[in-house]
Design an enzyme around this catalytic site. Sequence first.
Site, PDB file in Angstrom:
ATOM      1  N   PHE A  63      -6.227  -0.945  -4.045  1.00 33.30           N
ATOM      2  CA  PHE A  63      -6.804  -0.024  -5.020  1.00 33.30           C
ATOM      3  C   PHE A  63      -8.055  -0.634  -5.652  1.00 33.30           C
ATOM      4  O   PHE A  63      -8.112  -1.827  -5.911  1.00 33.30           O
ATOM      5  CB  PHE A  63      -5.782   0.311  -6.104  1.00 33.30           C
ATOM      6  CG  PHE A  63      -4.776   1.342  -5.671  1.00 33.30           C
ATOM      7  CD1 PHE A  63      -4.425   1.506  -4.339  1.00 33.30           C
ATOM      8  CD2 PHE A  63      -4.166   2.155  -6.607  1.00 33.30           C
ATOM      9  CE1 PHE A  63      -3.499   2.453  -3.942  1.00 33.30           C
ATOM     10  CE2 PHE A  63      -3.237   3.121  -6.223  1.00 33.30           C
ATOM     11  CZ  PHE A  63      -2.895   3.267  -4.896  1.00 33.30           C
TER      12      PHE A  63
ATOM     13  N   THR B  23       0.893   0.626  -0.100  1.00 35.08           N
ATOM     14  CA  THR B  23       0.072   1.149  -1.177  1.00 35.08           C
ATOM     15  C   THR B  23       0.345   0.407  -2.486  1.00 35.08           C
ATOM     16  O   THR B  23       1.139  -0.532  -2.527  1.00 35.08           O
ATOM     17  CB  THR B  23       0.312   2.668  -1.325  1.00 35.08           C
ATOM     18  OG1 THR B  23      -0.629   3.212  -2.245  1.00 35.08           O
ATOM     19  CG2 THR B  23       1.728   2.965  -1.790  1.00 35.08           C
TER      20      THR B  23
ATOM     21  N   LYS C 264       4.133   5.614   3.634  1.00 33.07           N
ATOM     22  CA  LYS C 264       3.574   4.890   2.489  1.00 33.07           C
ATOM     23  C   LYS C 264       4.684   4.239   1.684  1.00 33.07           C
ATOM     24  O   LYS C 264       5.662   4.891   1.308  1.00 33.07           O
ATOM     25  CB  LYS C 264       2.775   5.846   1.592  1.00 33.07           C
ATOM     26  CG  LYS C 264       1.425   6.234   2.143  1.00 33.07           C
ATOM     27  CD  LYS C 264       0.666   7.126   1.185  1.00 33.07           C
ATOM     28  CE  LYS C 264       0.031   6.343   0.054  1.00 33.07           C
ATOM     29  NZ  LYS C 264      -0.828   7.211  -0.793  1.00 33.07           N
TER      30      LYS C 264
ATOM     31  N   GLU D  11       4.658   9.438   1.542  1.00 32.56           N
ATOM     32  CA  GLU D  11       5.183   8.344   0.726  1.00 32.56           C
ATOM     33  C   GLU D  11       6.698   8.416   0.531  1.00 32.56           C
ATOM     34  O   GLU D  11       7.267   9.486   0.311  1.00 32.56           O
ATOM     35  CB  GLU D  11       4.495   8.353  -0.645  1.00 32.56           C
ATOM     36  CG  GLU D  11       4.770   7.117  -1.466  1.00 32.56           C
ATOM     37  CD  GLU D  11       3.571   6.716  -2.323  1.00 32.56           C
ATOM     38  OE1 GLU D  11       3.735   5.795  -3.128  1.00 32.56           O
ATOM     39  OE2 GLU D  11       2.497   7.308  -2.171  1.00 32.56           O
TER      40      GLU D  11
ATOM     41  N   ASP E 106      -8.143  11.874   0.353  1.00 35.87           N
ATOM     42  CA  ASP E 106      -7.129  11.511  -0.636  1.00 35.87           C
ATOM     43  C   ASP E 106      -6.740  12.771  -1.403  1.00 35.87           C
ATOM     44  O   ASP E 106      -7.060  12.939  -2.579  1.00 35.87           O
ATOM     45  CB  ASP E 106      -7.688  10.444  -1.578  1.00 35.87           C
ATOM     46  CG  ASP E 106      -6.607   9.789  -2.422  1.00 35.87           C
ATOM     47  OD1 ASP E 106      -5.420   9.978  -2.115  1.00 35.87           O
ATOM     48  OD2 ASP E 106      -6.950   9.087  -3.388  1.00 35.87           O
TER      49      ASP E 106
END
Length: 317
Positions: free
Chosen positions: A178, A156, A132, A96, A17
């Site tokens: 998350f 996400t 993403k 993303e 990440d």
Amino acid sequence: MESQLDQLKKITTVVADTGDIEAIRTFKPVDATTNPSLLLKAAGLADYAPLLTDAKSWAQAQGGDNQAMLSNMTDRFAVSIGREILNIIPGRISTEVDARLSFDTQATTDRARKLIAMYEEQGISKDRILIKIASTWEGIEAARQLEKDGINCNLTLLFTFAQAAACAEAGAYLISPFVGRILDWYKANTEEQDYSGLNDPGVKSVSRIYNYFKAHNYDTIVMGASFRNIGEIQALAGCDRLTIAPALMQELSDTDADLIQQLNAAQARSDDEKVIFEESSFRWGLNEDAMATEKLAQGIRAFAVDQVKLETLLSKQ
């Protein structure tokens, strides 16, 4: 004794990440994820200075109005970072879509296809890319269309079961529920403070989603994300994938106690009946979860702010 990071890699695909190439070289993950916040941090690293210059030059050559050039600059920088990372990992990079498009299905699909085309221009095939997208209703519908076209997506900013179930029905390749941000909300909004281990509400959420997917034979990959401590990672050992920041990978690398597998597809059981959300029921389910509603909106706003900061930084190069 093996480190917990090495033990984890045997039962879970470890994903970096970060956009920090040196950290990726050190910890040798299979995949990596980026987002506007991570790209903004990467833009401050000296190693990436040539990529910033290239991004601006490339965008200027494409022409267009000011916003078009800003979008082209940030997309070029994201793809360039992705290319550098793909040179050192065996798997995929997640890139993303602009968070400001989170409520526009067509604009999201258009931007996704643009990113894929930009990667392909650099000799990188789409099977090494995950697009993403925020897990709004519009984002999930964009993923449904993109997956049909063979463009795999990473959904996400996912905080609640309704989002996860809708993503699975849409055929999303992967979701990123998350953990840490859920914990943050509960600590700030409830009196209970002992959220360690399996009592962590983020861990409970991901475990429920994982077991539901396996019990109902969904192919969508579950990748836990946004960790605050290694206890959350340990409590999700065995999850399909976990995307972990370098500092926590280092902590796992420095820990050599036995790591117990907590999630196992072969043993998955779910109390949740299979559910198919229509738009109205999805929006109601999200609305009923105050934590998810707040954290989704907050996450989109934060990524949008960092997107603008990145545009500003690139425009000054």
